[in-house]
Design a protein around this motif. Structure first.
Motif, PDB file in Angstrom:
ATOM      1  N   TRP A   1     -16.720  27.643   8.487  1.00  4.76           N
ATOM      2  CA  TRP A   1     -17.331  26.655   9.386  1.00  4.76           C
ATOM      3  C   TRP A   1     -18.005  25.542   8.587  1.00  4.76           C
ATOM      4  O   TRP A   1     -17.890  24.367   8.938  1.00  4.76           O
ATOM      5  N   ILE A   2     -18.721  25.899   7.507  1.00  3.07           N
ATOM      6  CA  ILE A   2     -19.383  24.879   6.680  1.00  3.07           C
ATOM      7  C   ILE A   2     -18.345  23.949   6.065  1.00  3.07           C
ATOM      8  O   ILE A   2     -18.502  22.726   6.084  1.00  3.07           O
ATOM      9  N   LEU A   3     -17.269  24.490   5.516  1.00  6.48           N
ATOM     10  CA  LEU A   3     -16.217  23.665   4.920  1.00  6.48           C
ATOM     11  C   LEU A   3     -15.538  22.790   5.965  1.00  6.48           C
ATOM     12  O   LEU A   3     -15.183  21.650   5.695  1.00  6.48           O
ATOM     13  N   TRP A   4     -15.362  23.313   7.171  1.00 15.95           N
ATOM     14  CA  TRP A   4     -14.747  22.523   8.238  1.00 15.95           C
ATOM     15  C   TRP A   4     -15.700  21.404   8.681  1.00 15.95           C
ATOM     16  O   TRP A   4     -15.287  20.282   8.904  1.00 15.95           O
ATOM     17  N   HIS A   5     -16.977  21.730   8.781  1.00 14.08           N
ATOM     18  CA  HIS A   5     -17.975  20.744   9.223  1.00 14.08           C
ATOM     19  C   HIS A   5     -18.124  19.608   8.211  1.00 14.08           C
ATOM     20  O   HIS A   5     -18.347  18.456   8.593  1.00 14.08           O
ATOM     21  N   LEU A   6     -18.017  19.907   6.928  1.00 18.49           N
ATOM     22  CA  LEU A   6     -18.182  18.912   5.869  1.00 18.49           C
ATOM     23  C   LEU A   6     -16.848  18.408   5.316  1.00 18.49           C
ATOM     24  O   LEU A   6     -16.823  17.791   4.257  1.00 18.49           O
ATOM     25  N   LYS A   7     -15.762  18.633   6.039  1.00 23.35           N
ATOM     26  CA  LYS A   7     -14.430  18.325   5.498  1.00 23.35           C
ATOM     27  C   LYS A   7     -14.255  16.862   5.122  1.00 23.35           C
ATOM     28  O   LYS A   7     -13.689  16.561   4.075  1.00 23.35           O
ATOM     29  N   ASP A   8     -14.742  15.941   5.916  1.00 20.56           N
ATOM     30  CA  ASP A   8     -14.572  14.518   5.595  1.00 20.56           C
ATOM     31  C   ASP A   8     -15.356  14.125   4.347  1.00 20.56           C
ATOM     32  O   ASP A   8     -14.867  13.385   3.500  1.00 20.56           O
TER      33      ASP A   8
ATOM     34  N   VAL B   1     -16.687  33.645   7.833  1.00 25.10           N
ATOM     35  CA  VAL B   1     -16.661  32.742   8.993  1.00 25.10           C
ATOM     36  C   VAL B   1     -17.676  31.620   8.815  1.00 25.10           C
ATOM     37  O   VAL B   1     -17.389  30.452   9.110  1.00 25.10           O
ATOM     38  N   LEU B   2     -18.857  31.950   8.307  1.00 27.78           N
ATOM     39  CA  LEU B   2     -19.884  30.926   8.074  1.00 27.78           C
ATOM     40  C   LEU B   2     -19.392  29.877   7.083  1.00 27.78           C
ATOM     41  O   LEU B   2     -19.521  28.676   7.332  1.00 27.78           O
TER      42      LEU B   2
ATOM     43  N   VAL C   1     -29.909  40.704   4.392  1.00 32.34           N
ATOM     44  CA  VAL C   1     -29.818  40.865   5.840  1.00 32.34           C
ATOM     45  C   VAL C   1     -28.636  40.053   6.347  1.00 32.34           C
ATOM     46  O   VAL C   1     -28.553  38.844   6.144  1.00 32.34           O
ATOM     47  N   ASP C   2     -27.698  40.694   6.996  1.00 37.21           N
ATOM     48  CA  ASP C   2     -26.511  40.037   7.549  1.00 37.21           C
ATOM     49  C   ASP C   2     -26.355  40.415   9.013  1.00 37.21           C
ATOM     50  O   ASP C   2     -26.936  41.393   9.486  1.00 37.21           O
ATOM     51  N   MET C   3     -25.560  39.636   9.714  1.00 32.01           N
ATOM     52  CA  MET C   3     -25.253  39.971  11.107  1.00 32.01           C
ATOM     53  C   MET C   3     -24.409  41.240  11.162  1.00 32.01           C
ATOM     54  O   MET C   3     -24.582  42.079  12.027  1.00 32.01           O
ATOM     55  N   ILE C   4     -23.477  41.358  10.210  1.00 36.77           N
ATOM     56  CA  ILE C   4     -22.669  42.572  10.077  1.00 36.77           C
ATOM     57  C   ILE C   4     -22.997  43.160   8.706  1.00 36.77           C
ATOM     58  O   ILE C   4     -22.776  42.508   7.695  1.00 36.77           O
TER      59      ILE C   4
END
Length: 109
Positions: free
Chosen positions: A65-72, A61-62, A44-47
């Motif tokens: 976002w995860i890689l950007w959020h955990l970048k540090d 995109v998900l 099941v996906d959004m698209i």
């Protein structure tokens, strides 16, 4: 803001394995990665994946976002970035008996 290149993204993705193995990382950060993997394999996906080029866009995109959020956190485990400084760890210790040495940090006093 750091330029995001394929090298940076791949380096952070490789660092996920080391981050997940470390027991000092908070469980909420590990849970974020686990939920991202579960979403990637859920049918099941959004698209829907039937819309081929756009079907994988939500997964991409998900994960960006995860890689950007955990970048540090991921940058600490990225092999290309981590450098150990042993000069402070062994400063003032006799590693070999009968030999005197000093550690020069290169700074003018």
């Amino acid at each position: 803001m750091q330029f995001i290149s394929y090298r940076v993204i791949l380096g952070r993705m490789k660092a996920i394995k080391a981050m997940m193995a470390d027991k000092t990382v908070p469980k909420r950060k590990k849970l974020l990665v686990i939920l991202g993997i579960i979403y990637l394999f859920l049918p099941v996906d959004m698209i829907p994946p039937v819309l081929f080029p756009f079907g994988f866009l939500d997964d991409l995109v998900l994960w960006i976002w995860i890689l950007w959020h955990l970048k540090d956190t991921l940058d600490e485990y990225w092999v290309g970035e981590k450098v150990d400084d042993f000069s402070k760890k062994y400063s003032g210790k006799d590693l070999v008996e009968g030999v005197e040495f000093t550690v020069d940090d290169g700074k003018e006093q």
